[in-house]
Design a protein around this motif. Structure first.
Motif, PDB file in Angstrom:
ATOM      1  N   LEU A  11      -4.161  43.692  -1.177  1.00 33.46           N
ATOM      2  CA  LEU A  11      -2.725  43.686  -1.429  1.00 33.46           C
ATOM      3  C   LEU A  11      -2.209  45.105  -1.682  1.00 33.46           C
ATOM      4  N   VAL A  12      -2.928  45.862  -2.496  1.00 34.87           N
ATOM      5  CA  VAL A  12      -2.541  47.253  -2.760  1.00 34.87           C
ATOM      6  C   VAL A  12      -2.599  48.059  -1.469  1.00 34.87           C
ATOM      7  N   GLY A  13      -3.644  47.863  -0.658  1.00 36.82           N
ATOM      8  CA  GLY A  13      -3.752  48.573   0.613  1.00 36.82           C
ATOM      9  C   GLY A  13      -2.610  48.241   1.557  1.00 36.82           C
ATOM     10  N   ALA A  14      -2.238  46.967   1.620  1.00 37.11           N
ATOM     11  CA  ALA A  14      -1.146  46.549   2.505  1.00 37.11           C
ATOM     12  C   ALA A  14       0.186  47.144   2.065  1.00 37.11           C
ATOM     13  N   ILE A  15       0.469  47.104   0.774  1.00 38.77           N
ATOM     14  CA  ILE A  15       1.732  47.651   0.260  1.00 38.77           C
ATOM     15  C   ILE A  15       1.780  49.163   0.452  1.00 38.77           C
ATOM     16  N   ALA A  16       0.680  49.836   0.121  1.00 39.53           N
ATOM     17  CA  ALA A  16       0.643  51.296   0.255  1.00 39.53           C
ATOM     18  C   ALA A  16       0.762  51.717   1.714  1.00 39.53           C
ATOM     19  N   GLY A  17       0.080  51.026   2.610  1.00 31.00           N
ATOM     20  CA  GLY A  17       0.175  51.350   4.030  1.00 31.00           C
ATOM     21  C   GLY A  17       1.570  51.124   4.574  1.00 31.00           C
ATOM     22  N   PHE A  18       2.211  50.047   4.142  1.00 31.12           N
ATOM     23  CA  PHE A  18       3.576  49.756   4.568  1.00 31.12           C
ATOM     24  C   PHE A  18       4.531  50.850   4.093  1.00 31.12           C
ATOM     25  N   VAL A  32      -2.916  44.395   9.330  1.00 26.52           N
ATOM     26  CA  VAL A  32      -4.248  45.002   9.311  1.00 26.52           C
ATOM     27  C   VAL A  32      -4.147  46.526   9.319  1.00 26.52           C
ATOM     28  N   GLY A  33      -3.256  47.076  10.109  1.00 24.94           N
ATOM     29  CA  GLY A  33      -3.068  48.526  10.139  1.00 24.94           C
ATOM     30  C   GLY A  33      -2.603  49.069   8.809  1.00 24.94           C
ATOM     31  N   ASN A  34      -1.685  48.360   8.149  1.00 19.82           N
ATOM     32  CA  ASN A  34      -1.220  48.788   6.835  1.00 19.82           C
ATOM     33  C   ASN A  34      -2.348  48.764   5.814  1.00 19.82           C
ATOM     34  N   ILE A  35      -3.174  47.739   5.854  1.00 19.87           N
ATOM     35  CA  ILE A  35      -4.299  47.651   4.923  1.00 19.87           C
ATOM     36  C   ILE A  35      -5.263  48.811   5.150  1.00 19.87           C
ATOM     37  N   SER A  67      -2.337  55.126  -3.882  1.00 13.25           N
ATOM     38  CA  SER A  67      -2.709  54.833  -2.495  1.00 13.25           C
ATOM     39  C   SER A  67      -1.633  55.268  -1.515  1.00 13.25           C
ATOM     40  N   THR A  68      -0.383  55.116  -1.889  1.00 12.29           N
ATOM     41  CA  THR A  68       0.713  55.509  -1.001  1.00 12.29           C
ATOM     42  C   THR A  68       0.715  57.015  -0.776  1.00 12.29           C
ATOM     43  N   ILE A  69       0.508  57.782  -1.819  1.00 15.04           N
ATOM     44  CA  ILE A  69       0.466  59.238  -1.674  1.00 15.04           C
ATOM     45  C   ILE A  69      -0.689  59.645  -0.761  1.00 15.04           C
ATOM     46  N   GLY A  70      -1.844  59.049  -0.947  1.00 15.62           N
ATOM     47  CA  GLY A  70      -2.977  59.337  -0.073  1.00 15.62           C
ATOM     48  C   GLY A  70      -2.720  58.927   1.364  1.00 15.62           C
ATOM     49  N   ALA A  71      -2.061  57.776   1.559  1.00 13.02           N
ATOM     50  CA  ALA A  71      -1.748  57.311   2.910  1.00 13.02           C
ATOM     51  C   ALA A  71      -0.723  58.215   3.585  1.00 13.02           C
ATOM     52  N   VAL A  72       0.240  58.716   2.833  1.00  8.46           N
ATOM     53  CA  VAL A  72       1.216  59.660   3.394  1.00  8.46           C
ATOM     54  C   VAL A  72       0.498  60.933   3.841  1.00  8.46           C
ATOM     55  N   ILE A  73      -0.427  61.410   3.046  1.00 10.48           N
ATOM     56  CA  ILE A  73      -1.212  62.593   3.430  1.00 10.48           C
ATOM     57  C   ILE A  73      -1.986  62.310   4.712  1.00 10.48           C
TER      58      ILE A  73
END
Length: 84
Positions: A11-18, A32-35, A67-73
């Motif tokens: 859930l955290v992975g999906a929200i952060a990826g989105f 799946v891509g967002n996760i 997770s969102t900050i890391g995903a943005v990077i």
């Protein structure tokens, strides 16, 4: 890892990826891509933040922000590599 932890992890992975997809590209990548983007972003931020001495605290919201900050990077680096 229990089933509850796995569900929270996904859930955290999906929200952060989105959120990262909205911030960097303007669109999401599907569930799946967002996760995948969110989980990889969490690992990136988990490596970078302690190295810099930063801490966001603990809890569900802190995990999403982390997770969102890391995903943005991650997405920013991918975007730079694609241009080159």
């Amino acid at each position: 890892m229990g089933i509850e932890s796995l569900i929270i992890f996904l859930l955290v992975g999906a929200i952060a990826g989105f959120l990262a997809g909205k911030l960097v590209s303007g669109f999401g990548f599907g569930l799946v891509g967002n996760i995948v983007v969110g989980v990889i972003g969490a690992f990136i931020a988990g490596f970078i933040f302690p190295t810099l001495g930063l801490s966001l605290g603990s809890g569900f919201l802190a995990a999403i922000i982390h997770s969102t900050i890391g995903a943005v990077i991650l997405l920013f680096v991918i975007k730079l590599v694609k241009r080159a």
